[in-house]
Scaffold this motif. Structure first.
Motif, PDB file in Angstrom:
ATOM      1  N   ARG A 509      -5.194   3.384   9.288  1.00 13.50           N
ATOM      2  CA  ARG A 509      -6.425   2.605   9.243  1.00 13.50           C
ATOM      3  C   ARG A 509      -6.871   2.439   7.794  1.00 13.50           C
ATOM      4  NH1 ARG A 509     -10.200   5.173  14.087  1.00 13.50           N
ATOM      5  NH2 ARG A 509      -8.817   4.629  15.836  1.00 13.50           N
ATOM      6  N   GLY A 510      -7.548   1.325   7.531  1.00 10.52           N
ATOM      7  CA  GLY A 510      -8.082   1.109   6.198  1.00 10.52           C
ATOM      8  C   GLY A 510      -9.020   2.230   5.784  1.00 10.52           C
ATOM      9  N   GLY A 511      -9.009   2.553   4.486  1.00  8.24           N
ATOM     10  CA  GLY A 511      -9.840   3.623   3.965  1.00  8.24           C
ATOM     11  C   GLY A 511      -9.125   4.952   3.864  1.00  8.24           C
ATOM     12  N   TYR A 512      -7.914   5.032   4.410  1.00  5.24           N
ATOM     13  CA  TYR A 512      -7.163   6.282   4.383  1.00  5.24           C
ATOM     14  C   TYR A 512      -6.218   6.315   3.179  1.00  5.24           C
ATOM     15  CZ  TYR A 512      -8.738   7.823   8.983  1.00  5.24           C
ATOM     16  OH  TYR A 512      -9.505   8.261  10.041  1.00  5.24           O
ATOM     17  N   THR A 513      -5.790   7.532   2.841  1.00 10.94           N
ATOM     18  CA  THR A 513      -4.863   7.742   1.730  1.00 10.94           C
ATOM     19  C   THR A 513      -3.504   8.158   2.274  1.00 10.94           C
ATOM     20  OG1 THR A 513      -6.644   8.378   0.224  1.00 10.94           O
ATOM     21  CG2 THR A 513      -4.413   9.093  -0.352  1.00 10.94           C
ATOM     22  N   PRO A 537      -1.302  -3.857  -4.036  1.00 12.01           N
ATOM     23  CA  PRO A 537      -2.113  -5.078  -3.973  1.00 12.01           C
ATOM     24  C   PRO A 537      -3.453  -4.910  -4.694  1.00 12.01           C
ATOM     25  CG  PRO A 537      -1.174  -4.582  -1.821  1.00 12.01           C
ATOM     26  CD  PRO A 537      -0.913  -3.389  -2.689  1.00 12.01           C
ATOM     27  N   TYR A 538      -4.029  -6.030  -5.058  1.00 10.62           N
ATOM     28  CA  TYR A 538      -5.314  -6.030  -5.764  1.00 10.62           C
ATOM     29  C   TYR A 538      -6.369  -5.316  -4.920  1.00 10.62           C
ATOM     30  CZ  TYR A 538      -9.574  -7.725  -7.986  1.00 10.62           C
ATOM     31  OH  TYR A 538     -10.803  -7.800  -8.606  1.00 10.62           O
ATOM     32  N   GLY A 539      -7.123  -4.433  -5.559  1.00  8.87           N
ATOM     33  CA  GLY A 539      -8.183  -3.703  -4.884  1.00  8.87           C
ATOM     34  C   GLY A 539      -7.754  -2.369  -4.305  1.00  8.87           C
ATOM     35  N   TRP A 540      -6.458  -2.085  -4.314  1.00  9.97           N
ATOM     36  CA  TRP A 540      -5.967  -0.796  -3.842  1.00  9.97           C
ATOM     37  C   TRP A 540      -5.964   0.198  -5.002  1.00  9.97           C
ATOM     38  CZ3 TRP A 540      -1.722  -0.693   0.381  1.00  9.97           C
ATOM     39  CH2 TRP A 540      -1.956  -1.696   1.324  1.00  9.97           C
ATOM     40  N   GLU A 541      -5.891   1.477  -4.666  1.00  9.58           N
ATOM     41  CA  GLU A 541      -5.823   2.514  -5.691  1.00  9.58           C
ATOM     42  C   GLU A 541      -4.554   3.335  -5.500  1.00  9.58           C
ATOM     43  OE1 GLU A 541      -9.313   4.888  -5.802  1.00  9.58           O
ATOM     44  OE2 GLU A 541     -10.681   3.183  -6.084  1.00  9.58           O
ATOM     45  N   VAL A 562      -1.489   6.699  -2.392  1.00  8.85           N
ATOM     46  CA  VAL A 562      -2.004   5.329  -2.380  1.00  8.85           C
ATOM     47  C   VAL A 562      -3.155   5.284  -1.388  1.00  8.85           C
ATOM     48  CG1 VAL A 562      -1.516   2.930  -1.780  1.00  8.85           C
ATOM     49  CG2 VAL A 562       0.187   4.272  -3.031  1.00  8.85           C
ATOM     50  N   GLN A 563      -4.298   4.736  -1.831  1.00  5.26           N
ATOM     51  CA  GLN A 563      -5.447   4.600  -0.949  1.00  5.26           C
ATOM     52  C   GLN A 563      -5.580   3.150  -0.503  1.00  5.26           C
ATOM     53  OE1 GLN A 563      -9.201   6.024  -2.424  1.00  5.26           O
ATOM     54  NE2 GLN A 563     -10.182   5.884  -0.421  1.00  5.26           N
ATOM     55  N   VAL A 564      -5.678   2.987   0.818  1.00  2.00           N
ATOM     56  CA  VAL A 564      -5.795   1.657   1.413  1.00  2.00           C
ATOM     57  C   VAL A 564      -7.277   1.311   1.541  1.00  2.00           C
ATOM     58  CG1 VAL A 564      -5.247   0.263   3.437  1.00  2.00           C
ATOM     59  CG2 VAL A 564      -3.644   2.016   2.652  1.00  2.00           C
ATOM     60  N   GLU A 591      10.500  -0.459  -2.625  1.00  4.83           N
ATOM     61  CA  GLU A 591       9.286  -0.926  -1.968  1.00  4.83           C
ATOM     62  C   GLU A 591       9.016  -0.077  -0.731  1.00  4.83           C
ATOM     63  OE1 GLU A 591      12.224  -2.460   0.745  1.00  4.83           O
ATOM     64  OE2 GLU A 591      12.158  -2.508  -1.444  1.00  4.83           O
ATOM     65  N   ALA A 592       7.794  -0.173  -0.229  1.00  8.47           N
ATOM     66  CA  ALA A 592       7.416   0.435   1.045  1.00  8.47           C
ATOM     67  C   ALA A 592       6.401  -0.483   1.711  1.00  8.47           C
ATOM     68  CB  ALA A 592       6.840   1.833   0.838  1.00  8.47           C
ATOM     69  N   LEU A 593       6.241  -0.317   3.013  1.00  2.54           N
ATOM     70  CA  LEU A 593       5.412  -1.215   3.812  1.00  2.54           C
ATOM     71  C   LEU A 593       4.265  -0.441   4.453  1.00  2.54           C
ATOM     72  CD1 LEU A 593       8.312  -3.081   5.658  1.00  2.54           C
ATOM     73  CD2 LEU A 593       7.239  -3.694   3.483  1.00  2.54           C
ATOM     74  N   ILE A 594       3.088  -1.064   4.478  1.00  5.82           N
ATOM     75  CA  ILE A 594       1.906  -0.442   5.068  1.00  5.82           C
ATOM     76  C   ILE A 594       1.284  -1.424   6.052  1.00  5.82           C
ATOM     77  CG2 ILE A 594      -0.387   0.515   4.632  1.00  5.82           C
ATOM     78  CD1 ILE A 594       0.607   1.223   1.804  1.00  5.82           C
ATOM     79  N   SER A 595       1.071  -0.952   7.270  1.00  2.58           N
ATOM     80  CA  SER A 595       0.414  -1.772   8.288  1.00  2.58           C
ATOM     81  C   SER A 595      -0.875  -1.097   8.715  1.00  2.58           C
ATOM     82  CB  SER A 595       1.328  -1.964   9.504  1.00  2.58           C
ATOM     83  OG  SER A 595       2.489  -2.700   9.151  1.00  2.58           O
ATOM     84  N   SER A 596      -1.938  -1.873   8.727  1.00  5.72           N
ATOM     85  CA  SER A 596      -3.241  -1.365   9.143  1.00  5.72           C
ATOM     86  C   SER A 596      -3.770  -2.283  10.225  1.00  5.72           C
ATOM     87  CB  SER A 596      -4.201  -1.323   7.953  1.00  5.72           C
ATOM     88  OG  SER A 596      -5.462  -0.859   8.349  1.00  5.72           O
ATOM     89  N   ARG A 597      -4.051  -1.711  11.401  1.00  7.79           N
ATOM     90  CA  ARG A 597      -4.467  -2.535  12.539  1.00  7.79           C
ATOM     91  C   ARG A 597      -5.840  -2.110  13.021  1.00  7.79           C
ATOM     92  NH1 ARG A 597       1.428  -1.498  14.935  1.00  7.79           N
ATOM     93  NH2 ARG A 597       2.509  -3.300  14.099  1.00  7.79           N
TER      94      ARG A 597
END
Length: 597
Positions: A509-513, A537-541, A562-564, A591-597
């Protein structure tokens, strides 16, 4: 609303919707447009406990958003779950231009719907004193199921679109799962034979009228299907393989003749069986596509195995490597047969957490491992002693399984070598192949001196004279050619990459590290400093990474986070690591892939 059996009603809609009642409650089999909800009071139903779907086609469930809005739980075939809950992603990924995939997965829902759970093959769904058994019946679609219900001495099968009337189906086009094949026809015959063996009294199809004489109706359809296959010249051995799916290599060692990848069965004197590999049982053809709904393991031949070879229990299954065609059916064996899954520690983690790895041919679900087996350490099962040896080549994560049976020394080698003579190297670069792997496997074969080699996709063979010398020569030539072809001054390896990010896929989920491990390798024959920068991506940490010194050709692991961003809803967002070593830019190497639903 038509009553078709005790407490069962048929509502004609875009498909037949069946209402199975108990007092004022009901379960619906398929849903159509959802108009059935407006007619339930007429039969005294005030509450719908669940919707059970037989397959994913739009005429079966176009009204499911209405069920969700009404708070009715929706249960779907396990194989087709993504065509319900993630169908938006399916529509984005489905090939349209230059399309050779004829599966009717574009006859899917237009929007995703949340599901309450999946209907797993051979499992049950309970509703009061009713227990629906889920029977895999591929044919109309790869993932289709039938629901079996016994009540008041009557055996009833809700068959979806497997059969529409005596000798007829609702759609022939739906049975073509490749560009010009008849995979669904063959699967339908297998499913119909299974259904006939169960001796149903009543078939309730998704289209057409209830069938109260199932035997003759099925026979007529199979006869017509068989004539079609004969006309097309396809699957001439279907009935032969169904009647005799396993053959004896030695008195206690069997080969599965009807699976994509070979499965082998070792019989004990106690009546137990150990299986080496178990992927897609009784294959009727390979559908195009690689999505979950295109791959259907089942346990079709297990009853025949038990009957014909006096086997009481499939006790253990042991894979040679992690690829789906060798492991897809293991979860079913565990859940239905109570089979123990023993796997080499070398790749047990891949089976249990496939999303973590960037490798080919991963199965969609985790496969729990009941016993992790160390390499080169003998262990016992019944009267047999086994030893697992590392077997890099086809994949870095494979083993050779060594044992003796009926006076013969046997080596099960998975997909290491190809061809009927076992002389073709079968390497795949993304499987983490290294150029010297086949030199190592030739040395292993020479050391173990097996009499019999069990291959992954070809006939098992008795080892001929000079075989070990031949594979030694091929291995040396393969290594030499790679050394000649690849750069001299730096070692990029056969894959051509110096970094790797783990986990490869993350679902959060968004907001997680997310915690990552970055594997970095020094390509030089001298000590050098590696500098890394995370690309997000822009805005990520992301963590700021410090330089690390590496010994010649050494590998190290660097931790990173990485914080989403909160509120992110995205499928397969990309991150990467930008790598320089000794001042030389190698760029975004992994590369790696992140999915947030």
């Amino acid at each position: 609303m038509q009553q078709v059996a005790d407490n069962i009603y048929l509502f004609q809609d875009t498909c037949n919707v069946y209402v199975v009642c108990r007092d004022e409650r009901a379960v619906l089999v398929d849903f159509g447009s959802g108009d059935v909800l407006d007619h339930l009071e007429a039969i005294g139903v005030r509450h719908v406990q669940a919707v059970l779907m037989t397959h994913h086609h739009r005429d079966q469930g176009q009204g499911l958003p209405r069920a969700v809005e009404a708070g009715i739980p929706v249960y779907v075939p396990h194989t087709e779950q993504d065509l319900f809950q993630h169908v938006d992603e399916h529509w984005q990924a489905r090939e349209i231009v230059n399309n050779y995939n004829m599966r009717q997965d574009r006859f899917s829902l237009l929007q995703s719907v949340p599901i309450a759970g999946t209907l797993k093959d051979y499992g049950t769904f309970s509703f009061g004193d009713h227990a629906f058994t889920i029977i895999p019946t591929p044919g109309h679609t790869t993932g289709s199921i039938s629901l079996w219900l016994e009540q008041a001495g009557q055996r009833i099968a809700f068959t979806g679109d497997l059969i529409a009337a005596p000798g007829k189906v609702w759609s022939m086009a739906a049975t073509q799962w490749s560009y010009n094949g008849a995979e669904g026809v063959t699967a339908s015959i297998a499913s119909l034979l299974d259904l006939k063996d169960r001796q149903a009294d009543l078939l309730l199809p998704s289209h057409g009228h209830p069938i109260d004489a199932p035997g003759p109706a099925i026979d007529l359809l199979m006869e017509r299907f068989s004539r079609l296959l004969q006309l097309r010249g396809q699957n001439p051995r279907l009935f032969e393989l169904r009647e005799q799916p396993y053959e004896a290599i030695t008195p206690h060692l069997l080969r599965h003749r009807a699976s994509i990848a070979n499965s082998y069965v070792l019989r004990s004197d106690s009546g137990k069986a150990l299986m080496i590999d178990f992927g897609y049982d009784f294959v009727t053809g390979t559908p195009l596509g690689t999505d979950r709904a295109s791959r259907r393991p089942w346990l079709y031949t297990i009853p025949m195995l038990k009957r014909q070879f006096d086997i009481e229990h499939v006790d253990v299954v042991m894979p040679t490597h992690f690829h789906d065609d060798h492991v897809a059916g293991i979860n079913l064996l565990r859940e239905v047969e109570g089979t123990q899954h023993w796997a080499a520690d070398l790749f047990a983690g891949i089976l249990e957490d496939p999303a973590r790895y960037d490798l080919p041919c991963l199965w969609y679900d985790p496969i729990p491992v009941d016993r992790r087996l160390p390499l080169e350490t003998p262990f016992q099962w019944e009267e047999y002693t086994f030893t697992l040896y590392p077997l890099p080549g086809h994949t870095r994560y494979a083993v050779a399984i060594h044992f003796e049976v009926d006076g013969h020394t046997v080596l099960a080698t998975g997909d290491q070598y190809a061809g009927e003579n076992g002389l073709e190297t079968n390497y795949v670069y993304p499987n983490r192949f290294e150029s010297g792997d086949y030199v190592k496997s030739a040395a292993l074969y020479q050391r173990l001196q097996p009499d019999l080699i069990l291959t992954g996709h070809w006939q098992p063979f008795w080892v001929p004279d000079n075989y070990f010398e031949q594979i030694e020569s091929f291995g040396a030539a393969l290594e030499s050619l790679h050394n000649d072809l690849l750069p001299d001054l730096l070692d990029l390896g056969t894959e051509g990459f110096l970094a790797r990010i783990t986990p490869y896929q993350a679902f959060i989920r968004g907001g997680y590290t997310i915690a990552y491990e970055i594997e970095v390798r020094n390509p030089f024959d001298y000590r050098a400093e590696a500098t890394l920068r995370m690309v997000v991506p822009y805005g990520w940490e992301a963590s700021v990474l410090e330089g690390v010194w590496l010994e010649p050709h050494a590998t190290c692991i660097i931790d990173c986070q990485v914080q989403v961003p909160a509120g992110l809803l995205e499928n397969r967002a990309r991150i990467a690591v930008d790598l320089s070593i000794d001042g030389r830019r190698f760029g975004q190497q992994a590369e790696a892939l992140i999915s947030s639903r």
